[in-house]
Scaffold this motif. Structure first.
Motif, PDB file in Angstrom:
ATOM      1  N   GLY A 116      -5.899   1.709   7.087  1.00  0.00           N
ATOM      2  CA  GLY A 116      -4.598   1.664   6.435  1.00  0.00           C
ATOM      3  C   GLY A 116      -3.428   1.477   7.386  1.00  0.00           C
ATOM      4  O   GLY A 116      -3.559   1.575   8.620  1.00  0.00           O
ATOM      5  N   TYR A 158      -1.769   4.383   0.970  1.00  0.00           N
ATOM      6  CA  TYR A 158      -3.230   4.325   1.064  1.00  0.00           C
ATOM      7  C   TYR A 158      -3.703   4.383   2.509  1.00  0.00           C
ATOM      8  O   TYR A 158      -3.072   3.813   3.397  1.00  0.00           O
ATOM      9  N   HIS A 206      -0.453   0.253  -6.902  1.00  0.00           N
ATOM     10  CA  HIS A 206       0.014   1.185  -5.875  1.00  0.00           C
ATOM     11  C   HIS A 206       0.135   2.602  -6.444  1.00  0.00           C
ATOM     12  O   HIS A 206       0.189   2.791  -7.653  1.00  0.00           O
ATOM     13  N   THR A 231       0.820  -1.227   0.000  1.00  0.00           N
ATOM     14  CA  THR A 231       0.000   0.000   0.000  1.00  0.00           C
ATOM     15  C   THR A 231       0.846   1.267   0.000  1.00  0.00           C
ATOM     16  O   THR A 231       0.311   2.372   0.068  1.00  0.00           O
ATOM     17  N   ARG A 287      -4.997   4.840  -6.141  1.00  0.00           N
ATOM     18  CA  ARG A 287      -6.045   4.780  -5.116  1.00  0.00           C
ATOM     19  C   ARG A 287      -6.208   3.320  -4.715  1.00  0.00           C
ATOM     20  O   ARG A 287      -5.943   2.404  -5.505  1.00  0.00           O
ATOM     21  N   TRP A 288      -6.656   3.094  -3.486  1.00  0.00           N
ATOM     22  CA  TRP A 288      -6.661   1.732  -2.956  1.00  0.00           C
ATOM     23  C   TRP A 288      -7.565   0.803  -3.759  1.00  0.00           C
ATOM     24  O   TRP A 288      -7.313  -0.412  -3.837  1.00  0.00           O
TER      25      TRP A 288
END
Length: 261
Positions: free
Chosen positions: A142, A157, A54, A26, A57-58
């Motif tokens: 996160g 993230y 990566h 992340t 956005r997640w």
């Protein structure tokens, strides 16, 4: 999706000794950018790729898994080995696990390994529920920004996609089984105050690798993302000296060009 500002990959064409840096789960190249630039300034050829899913956005990460992340660093390693006489792999957190698997798989093509707070396992009771929970819940809180130094922000993230977390858990199990195949000189740097990866992970790695040239360094002033923390300069200098010991003359022939966002 556009890449987040500061999360771009980095590459520097230097001398005949190459370094591949692998960022964490992340996270993004930003967490390792100062390290990459430190080594580039000393004449090494440096590659710091952005892992698939990566740096955007997640939700994008939900569509990726460990084979995608590993394929990216494996490809970069092959490019480095084509142009350099010696190559070293470096990594933070999950990036440490990626580096260790590269070492296990590529043998003599890699001259040494440097890992910072390397991860070896997804911890907690929830880890065992991931195979099912990932279909019910898309994400959880996160992991980014575990830094002791004030005023420092890691680009990562704020959510962990659970499909990707499940893949990560499988990857760690695979890497753990392959650790005895790691024979290269190893420099492992770890933070006692790490709120993401417990000390047990480093201990497990050190107990399972077959390397005989092993150095363990404790980073007393830093949290998990030590490459952006109080001990960053020590990490950079120790890794450069480690590389110089194993590749005499590293960085002696440098082409003064760099690229990256």
């Amino acid at each position: 999706m556009p890449v987040l500002p500061g999360a771009q990959p980095f590459r520097h064409e230097g001398g005949e000794v190459g370094v591949l840096l692998c960022h964490g789960f992340t996270g993004s190249p930003q967490s390792l950018r100062p390290w990459a630039e430190f080594l580039a300034e000393r004449g090494l050829t440096v590659s710091l790729p952005l892992l698939p899913g990566h740096g955007t956005r997640w939700q994008d990460m939900q569509l990726t898994g460990w084979p995608d992340w590993y394929a990216e660093v494996d490809r970069e390693l092959r490019l480095l080995t084509e142009q350099c006489r010696q190559v070293f792999v470096l990594g933070l957190s999950m990036g440490g696990a990626l580096a260790l698997r590269l070492a296990a798989k590529h043998g003599d093509a890699i001259s040494g390994v440097v890992v910072v707070n390397p991860a070896n396992k997804v911890h907690g009771l929830a880890a065992h529920a991931l195979p099912v929970v990932r279909y019910l819940v898309r994400s959880t809180k996160g992991l980014a920004n575990d830094v002791a130094k004030e005023g420092v922000d890691e680009i990562g993230y704020d959510r962990v996609p659970l499909h990707a977390a499940h893949s990560l858990r499988r990857f760690f199990r695979l890497v753990d089984s392959e650790l005895p195949q790691v024979t290269q000189p190893l420099l492992l740097l770890r933070s006692p105050q790490d709120h993401v990866v417990p000390p047990a992970d480093s201990a497990r790695i050190l107990s399972r690798v077959s390397s005989t040239d092993v150095t363990e360094t404790v980073l007393e002033e830093s949290y998990h993302v030590a490459t952006l923390d109080h001990d960053a300069e020590r990490i950079f200098q120790d890794s450069y000296e480690f590389i110089g010991r194993l590749a005499p003359g590293a960085g002696a022939k440098s082409k003064e060009t760099a690229s990256g966002g």
